[in-house]
Each structure stands twice: as structure tokens, then as C-alpha cells.
Design an enzyme around this catalytic site. Structure first.
Site, PDB file in Angstrom:
ATOM      1  N   VAL A  50       0.827  -1.264   0.066  1.00 24.37           N
ATOM      2  CA  VAL A  50      -0.171   0.060  -0.096  1.00 24.37           C
ATOM      3  C   VAL A  50       0.948   1.206  -0.063  1.00 24.37           C
ATOM      4  CG1 VAL A  50      -2.060  -1.037   1.391  1.00 24.37           C
ATOM      5  CG2 VAL A  50      -0.318   0.012   2.527  1.00 24.37           C
TER       6      VAL A  50
ATOM      7  N   ASN B 127      -6.960  -1.536   6.019  1.00 26.27           N
ATOM      8  CA  ASN B 127      -6.764  -2.345   7.198  1.00 26.27           C
ATOM      9  C   ASN B 127      -5.081  -2.462   7.424  1.00 26.27           C
ATOM     10  OD1 ASN B 127      -6.982  -4.716   9.374  1.00 26.27           O
ATOM     11  ND2 ASN B 127      -5.996  -5.609   7.871  1.00 26.27           N
TER      12      ASN B 127
ATOM     13  N   SER C 232      -7.802   2.905  16.035  1.00 29.56           N
ATOM     14  CA  SER C 232      -7.077   2.415  17.080  1.00 29.56           C
ATOM     15  C   SER C 232      -7.614   3.296  18.312  1.00 29.56           C
ATOM     16  CB  SER C 232      -5.545   2.544  16.955  1.00 29.56           C
ATOM     17  OG  SER C 232      -4.871   2.213  18.420  1.00 29.56           O
TER      18      SER C 232
ATOM     19  N   TYR D 276       3.140   5.483  15.618  1.00 28.66           N
ATOM     20  CA  TYR D 276       2.000   4.742  15.756  1.00 28.66           C
ATOM     21  C   TYR D 276       0.592   5.684  16.169  1.00 28.66           C
ATOM     22  CZ  TYR D 276      -1.213   0.793  15.863  1.00 28.66           C
ATOM     23  OH  TYR D 276      -2.505  -0.269  15.593  1.00 28.66           O
TER      24      TYR D 276
ATOM     25  N   ALA E 227       0.547   9.007  16.037  1.00 25.69           N
ATOM     26  CA  ALA E 227       0.231   9.790  15.037  1.00 25.69           C
ATOM     27  C   ALA E 227      -0.508   9.492  13.775  1.00 25.69           C
ATOM     28  CB  ALA E 227       1.603  10.593  14.378  1.00 25.69           C
ATOM     29  N   SER E 228      -0.062   8.191  13.432  1.00 25.97           N
ATOM     30  CA  SER E 228      -0.573   7.624  12.262  1.00 25.97           C
ATOM     31  C   SER E 228      -2.120   7.206  12.347  1.00 25.97           C
ATOM     32  CB  SER E 228       0.109   6.246  11.721  1.00 25.97           C
ATOM     33  OG  SER E 228       0.020   5.063  12.722  1.00 25.97           O
ATOM     34  N   LYS E 229      -2.371   6.844  13.632  1.00 27.05           N
ATOM     35  CA  LYS E 229      -3.844   6.627  13.768  1.00 27.05           C
ATOM     36  C   LYS E 229      -4.757   7.699  14.318  1.00 27.05           C
ATOM     37  CE  LYS E 229      -3.457   1.922  12.990  1.00 27.05           C
ATOM     38  NZ  LYS E 229      -4.146   1.452  11.951  1.00 27.05           N
TER      39      LYS E 229
HETATM   40  N1  NAD Z   1      -3.993  -6.205  16.684  1.00 26.91           N
HETATM   41  C1  NAD Z   1      -4.342  -5.128  17.596  1.00 26.91           C
HETATM   42  O1  NAD Z   1      -4.423  -5.314  18.817  1.00 26.91           O
HETATM   43  C2  NAD Z   1      -4.781  -3.801  16.826  1.00 26.91           C
HETATM   44  C3  NAD Z   1      -5.203  -2.510  17.617  1.00 26.91           C
HETATM   45  C4  NAD Z   1      -5.712  -1.600  16.816  1.00 26.91           C
HETATM   46  C5  NAD Z   1      -5.525  -1.489  15.658  1.00 26.91           C
HETATM   47  N2  NAD Z   1      -5.111  -2.514  14.987  1.00 26.91           N
HETATM   48  C6  NAD Z   1      -4.719  -2.216  13.496  1.00 26.91           C
HETATM   49  O2  NAD Z   1      -5.320  -3.400  12.810  1.00 26.91           O
HETATM   50  C7  NAD Z   1      -4.843  -3.418  11.439  1.00 26.91           C
HETATM   51  C8  NAD Z   1      -4.366  -4.611  11.202  1.00 26.91           C
HETATM   52  O3  NAD Z   1      -3.653  -5.446  12.286  1.00 26.91           O
HETATM   53  P1  NAD Z   1      -3.374  -6.813  12.694  1.00 26.91           P
HETATM   54  O4  NAD Z   1      -3.416  -6.762  14.206  1.00 26.91           O
HETATM   55  O5  NAD Z   1      -4.410  -7.540  12.057  1.00 26.91           O
HETATM   56  O6  NAD Z   1      -2.068  -7.134  12.259  1.00 26.91           O
HETATM   57  P2  NAD Z   1      -1.438  -8.299  11.355  1.00 26.91           P
HETATM   58  O7  NAD Z   1       0.080  -8.135  11.325  1.00 26.91           O
HETATM   59  O8  NAD Z   1      -1.915  -9.727  11.876  1.00 26.91           O
HETATM   60  O9  NAD Z   1      -1.948  -8.071   9.723  1.00 26.91           O
HETATM   61  C9  NAD Z   1      -1.529  -6.957   9.151  1.00 26.91           C
HETATM   62  C10 NAD Z   1      -1.249  -7.249   7.827  1.00 26.91           C
HETATM   63  O10 NAD Z   1      -1.074  -6.065   6.826  1.00 26.91           O
HETATM   64  C11 NAD Z   1       0.149  -6.529   5.861  1.00 26.91           C
HETATM   65  N3  NAD Z   1       0.884  -5.587   5.495  1.00 26.91           N
HETATM   66  C12 NAD Z   1       1.945  -5.001   6.286  1.00 26.91           C
HETATM   67  N4  NAD Z   1       2.509  -4.018   5.627  1.00 26.91           N
HETATM   68  C13 NAD Z   1       1.667  -4.039   4.384  1.00 26.91           C
HETATM   69  C14 NAD Z   1       1.880  -3.082   3.231  1.00 26.91           C
HETATM   70  N5  NAD Z   1       2.871  -2.103   3.160  1.00 26.91           N
HETATM   71  N6  NAD Z   1       0.912  -3.216   2.034  1.00 26.91           N
HETATM   72  C15 NAD Z   1       0.107  -4.113   2.374  1.00 26.91           C
HETATM   73  N7  NAD Z   1      -0.137  -4.846   3.340  1.00 26.91           N
HETATM   74  C16 NAD Z   1       0.868  -4.820   4.398  1.00 26.91           C
HETATM   75  C17 NAD Z   1       0.822  -7.629   6.475  1.00 26.91           C
HETATM   76  O11 NAD Z   1       1.515  -8.496   5.374  1.00 26.91           O
HETATM   77  C18 NAD Z   1      -0.279  -8.396   7.518  1.00 26.91           C
HETATM   78  O12 NAD Z   1      -0.822  -9.376   6.641  1.00 26.91           O
HETATM   79  C19 NAD Z   1      -3.567  -2.467  11.453  1.00 26.91           C
HETATM   80  O13 NAD Z   1      -3.925  -1.361  10.803  1.00 26.91           O
HETATM   81  C20 NAD Z   1      -3.394  -2.377  12.828  1.00 26.91           C
HETATM   82  O14 NAD Z   1      -2.738  -1.069  13.433  1.00 26.91           O
HETATM   83  C21 NAD Z   1      -4.610  -3.516  15.601  1.00 26.91           C
END
Ligand code: NAD
Length: 255
Positions: A64, A90, A144, A159, A161-163
Site C-alpha cells: 500500500v 486495514n 485504534s 503509531y 500519530a498515524s492512527k
Molecule cells: N492487533 C491489535 O491489537 C490492533 C489494535 C488496533 C489497531 N490494529 C490495526 O489493525 C490493522 C490490522 O492489524 P493486525 O493486528 O491484524 O496485524 P497483522 O500483522 O496480523 O496483519 C497486518 C497485515 O498487513 C500486511 N501489511 C503490512 N504492511 C503492508 C503493506 N505495506 N502493504 C500491504 N499489506 C501490508 C501484513 O502482511 C499483514 O498481513 C492494522 O492497521 C493495525 O494497526 C490492530
């Protein structure tokens, strides 16, 4: 009647965790899935799982952060699959380093996290915008708890700042695209057990306890906990909802 019949849904980062769960949930509700991930094999596995459950899914590799690739992907999807009506931004990464580490490492965290978590949302949204406007579509961005606050537990300023940025972009897009019938919302997950925090859970159970002790529902979340809100925001159930963030955090921000 399934809630997402006749929709084509793109989910970024859908090779793992929350994105994979959302893709599977949307397929169960009748949507045709476009599974995108930087990890081609992981994306293909999600699409396979969906097809094995009699759903419809194609997978493609997409980083992305690469704006031109996002534009090319939108064209490819339009040609091969059809007009996209749901986009879930996502894909994301997290790191747990503060501002005071070695300058090079701190700078790299900043650049990587902003490039994926924030610029990535912009890149993919811009690429699919024409299709989403034509379809009066729905955009769901994954924010988040850190869309609102920093945490005392180790995390990076990038992180947070991004969210915060993801929530700001959600509101800006909702304001601008409302007249086209496009709704734009965010989901704010709490601590969800995914590969993103696997190392932390294995190596730092005290940190997980800090989260759980601060969570009224008294547990960490599972990827499936995000699926209901994601279906709600993609479906007509939320026809008058835009510019909102649905917190799926076990109540973390209430105390
Ligand atoms: N897990 C948590 O506690 C949590 C909490 C709040 C927010 N989030 C957010 O939820 C989203 C998903 O996180 P998750 O916990 O499922 O993580 P995860 O690591 O299980 O999945 C993230 C996916 O994104 C893909 N990815 C990474 N960089 C990429 C790129 N440059 N282009 C395309 N794909 C890419 C990875 O290969 C992976 O499959 C994220 O935005 C994360 O910040 C997660």
C-alpha cells in the site's frame, strides 16, 4: 438475505489477523472479496479459505505504500473483478519504540509506520475512489485506541500519530464524499490477539495484563470481535452513519 449481497469488497492487509477475519466475514455475508496484502502467499491463503467455504475471492499482492501500484491495482480489479463498492483500509504495522532511541532507528520507525498506516490509507483510497463514488460505496478505515490517545505501555509516537491521522482522514473523506453517497467510517480496535502483537503476548505478559486490567470487559479481543462492526459499517444497517469511529475495545476508553 445476506447483508453484503452484490457488493465487491477490497480489504488491504487481508493476509492475516483482523483483515483476514473481516474478509471472511464479508464473504459469509455474500460479498465478492478482493484480498490484498504485501504478502502474496498470505493473501492467497485467505482467498483459498473463502473459496473453500463456498465464498467468492481473488487475491493480489499489493504494497500500500506504492502509490503507482495502487493505481494499477485499481485498474486491474476493475477489469478482472468489477466495480468496487466497499474498501477496508486495514494494512498496518506497529512498533514499540519511543522517541529517544538511536536517531536512525526512530526515524525509520516514523517513515515506515506513516508510509503504511497513514499514507497507505490515502494511496488505496485515492486509487479506488472513482469506483467507490460510482457505486455510492463505503470506506472503513482501521484506527485504534491510539486514534485518541498515546499509551503508557511502550508504543511509538509514529503509531499514535498515524492512527490519529487515520481518524482525521476518515472525517475529511466523510465530509467531502457524503454528497456522492459515499460513507466513510473507522473502527477502533482495542488489544486484539493477532500476529501483530504475538511477540508482546509471548514475551511480555505484564503488558497484556495492563491492557486487560484497564478493559471493562476484562479480556483481550480476537479478530472475530472486529467483524461485526465491519459488517455493520459496510452494510445498509449503517445507512445514516458517516464520519464515525466504532470502538471495539472492550470499553478501554471508558475508564
Ligand atoms: N492487533 C491489535 O491489537 C490492533 C489494535 C488496533 C489497531 N490494529 C490495526 O489493525 C490493522 C490490522 O492489524 P493486525 O493486528 O491484524 O496485524 P497483522 O500483522 O496480523 O496483519 C497486518 C497485515 O498487513 C500486511 N501489511 C503490512 N504492511 C503492508 C503493506 N505495506 N502493504 C500491504 N499489506 C501490508 C501484513 O502482511 C499483514 O498481513 C492494522 O492497521 C493495525 O494497526 C490492530
Amino acid at each position: 438475505m445476506p447483508l453484503l449481497q452484490n457488493h465487491i469488497a477490497v480489504v488491504t492487509g487481508a493476509g492475516s489477523g483482523i483483515g483476514r477475519a473481516i474478509a471472511r466475514g464479508y464473504a459469509r455475508e455474500g460479498a465478492r472479496l478482493v484480498v490484498l496484502d504485501i504478502n502474496a502467499e498470505a493473501a492467497a491463503e485467505t482467498a483459498r479459505e473463502i473459496r473453500d467455504a463456498n465464498g467468492r475471492a481473488e487475491s493480489f499482492a499489493l504494497d500500500v505504500t506504492r502509490r503507482d501500484d495502487c493505481v494499477a491495482m485499481a485498474k486491474q480489479v476493475a477489469d478482472k473483478v468489477g466495480s468496487v463498492s466497499i474498501l477496508v483500509n486495514n494494512a498496518g504495522i506497529a512498533r514499540r519504540n519511543g522517541m529517544l532511541g538511536a536517531a536512525e532507528a526512530v526515524t525509520k520507525d516514523w517513515e515506515d509506520i506513516i508510509a503504511i498506516n497513514l499514507n497507505g490509507v490515502f494511496n488505496v483510497t485515492q486509487a479506488f475512489l472513482e469506483s467507490l463514488r460510482a457505486a455510492k460505496g463505503r470506506i472503513i478505515n482501521i484506527g485504534s485506541i491510539q486514534s485518541f490517545m498515546h499509551l503508557r505501555t511502550p508504543t511509538s509516537p509514529a503509531y499514535t500519530a498515524s492512527k490519529h491521522g487515520v481518524l482525521g482522514l476518515t472525517r475529511a473523506l466523510a465530509a467531502e464524499l457524503g454528497k456522492d453517497g459515499v460513507r466513510v467510517n473507522a473502527i477502533g480496535p482495542g488489544f486484539i490477539e493477532t500476529p501483530l502483537n504475538e511477540k508482546t503476548r509471548a514475551g511480555n505478559p505484564e503488558l497484556v495484563k495492563v491492557f486487560v486490567d484497564h478493559t471493562p470487559l476484562g479480556r483481550t479481543g480476537k479478530p472475530e470481535d472486529i467483524v461485526g462492526p465491519a459488517i455493520f459499517l459496510a452494510s445498509d444497517l449503517s445507512a445514516f452513519v458517516t464520519g464515525s469511529i466504532v470502538m471495539a475495545d472492550g470499553g478501554y476508553r471508558t475508564i
